[in-house]
Design a protein around this motif. Structure first.
Motif: not given
Length: 493
Positions: A281-282, A312-317, A322-323
């Protein structure tokens, strides 16, 4: 009087000796008549129905009564004095697994009169006629005979439990099957360290994991310590390497299964898959950032890098967490056959919980699919970022220093993406149970960290220049403009 005293003394000594002998004989009789302990998984009035302890009367089943077999194959040996020890075996750090004996099964459970359990595994040969069940039912075969194609494992009292097992064959409404179940601790097998396969799996592979963690830690320290490398792309590289370090450490734990129980092995699986998913994801965030910056007309790298990193941290982590939550939910509630609660009331809740978590040594295939499906989509999206960005770069005739920096970041992203994708592909191929593919995965995993070191440090002249400056006690000048402005005229990109 002296004669009388002597007579009394002799009588007293005789009485003491008789009492002592009586006590010793009583102890011997007590020892020889002590009940044989038989380990039963569920209560006396319960059976294992669909993987859970269930009251036998609720499923129209009979409770299990042990059938003892002699060491030489005598059937139905009478053992009148035995008692049940209720509960699952205490395996400590060993793994725990289930053995089922049904009609025509390859496994046979033999309970000896002393309470020891033997697990026989029939090796199937084409020269043998008839089914396995009929072959074993005709006559008991001593597994100690080297001419008999059988494997055997013996389990002492406390390292197993047995019970009657009832399950439904096939889909719902299928045939009801009855047999035996044994929950046993993993036996210790003799390890030959001179074997090439064992050396590669248990010695060379862990050493490669350790070296990989050291190399990745060096890359992370370089990009974290040097101020001019702590831009947005540099922070992303640091985060990716830290995720890969965690995945290497978790995979190292998964190698030595004999030192792990089912709980720690499951936790190692979770850390491995979560960290690997986070790294991808990163990497996707890095590809998106570079792709977006090339399409932006007003490119100014230093503006709000910290705030962008938080986004970007909010998106990746966020996506990784969630997954991971979906994968754990699928592992425990969707991929487990017969996950409905067993009948039996409140007294059976503890046994149901133990049966529910029993055997969860690995993340299930459905959980792995939840982890790996996003990685497959990320690879497709990154290919799109690579193709479109490469077309944009090829159409550019003139570009400034910042675009030159972005171009170097794009090359670094492409090489890291190729390295991680190849390693991930060989990881999937290693599940096909071919030794050659497993060896290729070990080699690819060992080469991943050196490749990342070359891509992120050795290949980039400005990074090696900064590292050499630190060793020469000539630390680079720290300014708020970042690496691309500090060494604008250095020509080290």
């Amino acid at each position: 009087m002296p004669a009388t005293a002597a007579t009394i003394s002799v009588m007293a000594v005789t009485a003491i000796a008789i009492t002592f002998l009586a006590v010793m004989v009583g102890r011997t009789d007590a020892t020889t008549t002590s009940p044989v302990r038989v380990n039963k998984c569920c209560e006396k009035f319960e059976v294992v129905y669909d993987g859970k302890c269930t009251v036998a009367s609720t499923v129209n089943a009979t409770v299990w009564k042990p059938e003892f077999i002699g060491r030489k194959g005598e059937r139905n040996v009478q053992v009148d004095n035995y008692r049940f020890i209720i509960g699952l075996p205490d395996c400590g750090t060993k793994q725990k697994f289930n053995i089922y004996e049904y009609h025509d099964s390859y496994d046979k459970l033999i309970l000896f009169p002393d309470g020891q359990l033997r697990h026989l595994i029939l090796r199937h040969h084409s020269s043998m006629q008839g089914s396995v069940g009929s072959y074993l039912d005709e006559d008991y075969i001593d597994a100690g005979d080297s001419n008999v194609p059988l494997l055997q494992y013996d389990y002492e009292q406390g390292l197993y439990c047995m019970d009657r097992a009832i399950g439904i064959a096939g889909e719902a409404g299928g045939e009801l099957m009855e047999g035996l179940i044994a929950k046993v601790c993993s036996p210790k097998e003799e390890t030959h360290w001179t074997d090439s396969d064992v050396m590669l799996r248990k010695i060379i592979n862990p050493i490669c994991h350790g070296i990989a963690m050291i190399i990745l830690l060096v890359v992370a320290i370089i990009y974290f310590v040097l101020p001019t490398l702590r831009d947005l792309v540099g922070n992303m590289v640091t985060t990716i390497t830290m995720c890969l370090i965690v995945s290497q450490a978790a995979d190292l734990v998964r190698i030595f299964t004999e030192f792990s129980n089912h709980v720690s092995f499951l936790i190692a699986d979770l850390f491995f898959y979560v960290s690997l998913l986070g790294a991808f994801f990163w990497l996707n965030a890095m590809g998106y950032y570079i792709w977006k910056m090339f399409r932006t007309r007003n490119v100014f790298l230093r503006v709000s890098d910290g705030r962008k990193y938080c986004w970007y941290s909010g998106y990746a982590w966020g996506c990784t967490g969630t997954m991971a939550a979906i994968a754990v939910f699928a592992h425990y509630f969707l991929d487990l056959p017969g996950s409905n609660r067993s009948v039996g009331g409140a007294d059976n809740q503890q046994s149901a919980r133990e049966s529910f978590f029993e055997g969860q040594d690995n993340i299930s295939w459905l959980g792995i699919a939840v982890f790996f499906t996003p990685i497959a989509f990320i690879i497709i999206v990154n290919i799109f970022f690579f193709v479109t960005t490469l077309r944009f770069i090829n159409r550019m005739h003139t570009y400034g220093r910042i675009h030159h920096k972005l171009r170097c970041s794009f090359v670094m992203f492409t090489l890291i993406f190729a390295t991680m994708s190849v390693s991930w592909l060989f990881l999937i191929l290693s599940w096909l149970h071919f030794d050659g593919l497993l060896y290729m995965h070990i080699i690819a995993n060992a080469l991943q960290a050196p490749c990342i070191l070359y891509i992120c440090v050795l290949r980039q002249k400005h990074v090696t220049f900064l590292v050499k400056s630190c060793f020469r006690d000539q630390a680079p000048q720290t300014t708020e403009w970042g690496d691309e402005m500090t060494y604008m005229n250095g020509g080290d990109y």
